[in-house]
Design a protein around this motif. Sequence first.
Motif, short mmCIF file in Angstrom:
data_model
loop_
_atom_site.label_atom_id
_atom_site.label_comp_id
_atom_site.label_asym_id
_atom_site.label_seq_id
_atom_site.Cartn_x
_atom_site.Cartn_y
_atom_site.Cartn_z
N LEU A 163 -1.01 -3.99 2.84
CA LEU A 163 0.24 -3.72 2.15
C LEU A 163 0.46 -4.61 0.93
O LEU A 163 1.07 -4.20 -0.04
CB LEU A 163 1.41 -3.87 3.12
CG LEU A 163 1.38 -2.93 4.31
CD1 LEU A 163 2.58 -3.15 5.19
CD2 LEU A 163 1.33 -1.49 3.84
N THR A 184 1.64 -5.92 7.80
CA THR A 184 0.40 -5.14 7.70
C THR A 184 -0.13 -4.80 9.08
O THR A 184 -0.54 -3.67 9.33
CB THR A 184 -0.66 -5.93 6.89
OG1 THR A 184 -0.15 -6.14 5.57
CG2 THR A 184 -1.97 -5.18 6.82
N MET A 218 0.84 -1.17 0.00
CA MET A 218 0.00 0.00 0.00
C MET A 218 0.89 1.24 0.00
O MET A 218 1.79 1.36 0.81
CB MET A 218 -0.89 0.00 1.25
CG MET A 218 -1.55 1.31 1.51
SD MET A 218 -2.42 1.28 3.08
CE MET A 218 -3.46 2.65 2.85
N LYS A 219 0.60 2.10 -0.90
CA LYS A 219 1.34 3.35 -0.98
C LYS A 219 0.37 4.47 -0.61
O LYS A 219 -0.72 4.56 -1.16
CB LYS A 219 1.87 3.53 -2.40
CG LYS A 219 2.71 4.76 -2.57
CD LYS A 219 3.28 4.81 -3.99
CE LYS A 219 4.12 6.05 -4.15
NZ LYS A 219 4.67 6.13 -5.52
N ILE A 220 0.76 5.30 0.33
CA ILE A 220 -0.09 6.41 0.73
C ILE A 220 0.04 7.50 -0.33
O ILE A 220 1.13 8.00 -0.58
CB ILE A 220 0.32 6.98 2.11
CG1 ILE A 220 0.32 5.87 3.17
CG2 ILE A 220 -0.58 8.14 2.51
CD1 ILE A 220 -1.02 5.29 3.51
N SER A 221 -1.09 7.84 -0.95
CA SER A 221 -1.10 8.83 -2.01
C SER A 221 -1.21 10.25 -1.43
O SER A 221 -1.27 10.43 -0.21
CB SER A 221 -2.26 8.58 -2.97
OG SER A 221 -3.49 8.89 -2.32
N ARG A 253 -1.90 11.89 2.42
CA ARG A 253 -0.94 12.85 2.97
C ARG A 253 -1.57 14.23 3.17
O ARG A 253 -1.40 14.85 4.21
CB ARG A 253 0.28 12.93 2.06
CG ARG A 253 1.09 11.65 2.10
CD ARG A 253 2.26 11.60 1.13
NE ARG A 253 2.90 12.86 0.88
CZ ARG A 253 3.25 13.28 -0.34
NH1 ARG A 253 3.03 12.53 -1.39
NH2 ARG A 253 3.85 14.43 -0.49
N GLU A 273 -7.96 6.50 1.78
CA GLU A 273 -7.21 5.53 0.98
C GLU A 273 -7.86 4.15 0.91
O GLU A 273 -7.49 3.34 0.08
CB GLU A 273 -5.79 5.37 1.54
CG GLU A 273 -4.96 6.62 1.58
CD GLU A 273 -4.39 7.00 0.22
OE1 GLU A 273 -4.62 6.29 -0.77
OE2 GLU A 273 -3.70 8.03 0.16
#
Length: 139
Positions: free
Chosen positions: A89, A108, A1-4, A8, A84
Motif C-alpha cells: 500500500l 498492508t 496501492m490502487k487496484i486498477s 477489477r 497488479e
Amino acid sequence: MKISTKGRYGLTIMIELARNYGEGPIPLKSIAKDNDLSEHYLEQLASPLRNAGLIKSIRGAYGGYILPREPKEISAGDIIRVLEGPIALVEGIEDEEPAKQALWKRVTEAVREVLDTTTLEDLINHEKDTQQDGYMFYI
C-alpha cells in the motif's frame, strides 16, 4: 496501492468462470458482453492469468476459458498479484519513522489477509446471499 481496471476486470473474468465452473468453457466474448467490457481488453488480461495457471484455454468452436481448479482454491490475492504485482500500500516505508512503518505494515498485512482469505467461492456465495436477502414488498 490502487487496484486498477486490470485487477477489477481480471476479477470479473475469474468470478464469471467460477460461476460456471464445471459447465464447460466460457468465451471471453460472452463475459465482455454480459459485463459491458471490452473483449480486446479482457483478452489482454487472460494471457497473464493463463500463464500463471489460474485459467485454462480450450480451443475450438465451443472453446473459451475454464478454471483448472475449484473456485474455493483460488483467492482474490492470487488474481490481484498476477495482474497488479505485489500488494504494497505504501512505497518507501523504510524512510518513515518506526511508528509510521508499523502502521503501514499492519495496514498492508490486513489487506493481504483479506485478499488471501477471500476465494472465488466466497465471492459467488456472497453474491447469492445478497440476492436472497432482498426484501419483497406487496401493495
